[in-house]
Design a protein around this motif. Structure first.
Motif, PDB file in Angstrom:
ATOM      1  N   GLY A   6       0.823  -1.204   0.000  1.00 41.04           N
ATOM      2  CA  GLY A   6       0.000   0.000   0.000  1.00 41.04           C
ATOM      3  C   GLY A   6       0.858   1.255   0.000  1.00 41.04           C
ATOM      4  O   GLY A   6       1.924   1.293   0.607  1.00 41.04           O
ATOM      5  N   ASN A  15      -4.959   3.867   1.367  1.00 42.13           N
ATOM      6  CA  ASN A  15      -4.267   3.396   0.167  1.00 42.13           C
ATOM      7  C   ASN A  15      -5.127   3.694  -1.049  1.00 42.13           C
ATOM      8  O   ASN A  15      -6.135   3.037  -1.282  1.00 42.13           O
ATOM      9  N   TYR A  18      -1.452   1.094  -5.053  1.00 39.49           N
ATOM     10  CA  TYR A  18      -0.646  -0.008  -4.536  1.00 39.49           C
ATOM     11  C   TYR A  18       0.490  -0.284  -5.506  1.00 39.49           C
ATOM     12  O   TYR A  18       0.361  -0.061  -6.708  1.00 39.49           O
TER      13      TYR A  18
END
Length: 69
Positions: A6, A15, A18
């Protein structure tokens, strides 16, 4: 298993992107869709405040967690 990390790049450290293996800055919705399709068997999707996020499946290791150090 592909490592998912994240970015903590959204408001409050959420997040929004990613890193998945060598792919950088994958949008959250794409990462969630990949996990739902079973492309990352070591991860699952959680829903928090009507938003879906990727999380690692529970195990005894912190180093492989999405937000692990």
């Amino acid at each position: 298993m592909t490592k998912i990390k994240g970015k903590n790049d959204g408001p409050g450290g959420r997040n929004e992107h990613y890193d998945i293996g060598s792919r950088k800055n994958v949008p959250r919705r794409n990462a969630v869709a990949e996990v739902k399709r079973g492309e990352h068997p070591g991860a699952h999707v959680v829903k928090i405040n009507n938003r879906e996020y990727v999380r690692d499946n529970p195990d005894n290791s912190k180093k492989d967690n999405v937000n692990g150090k």
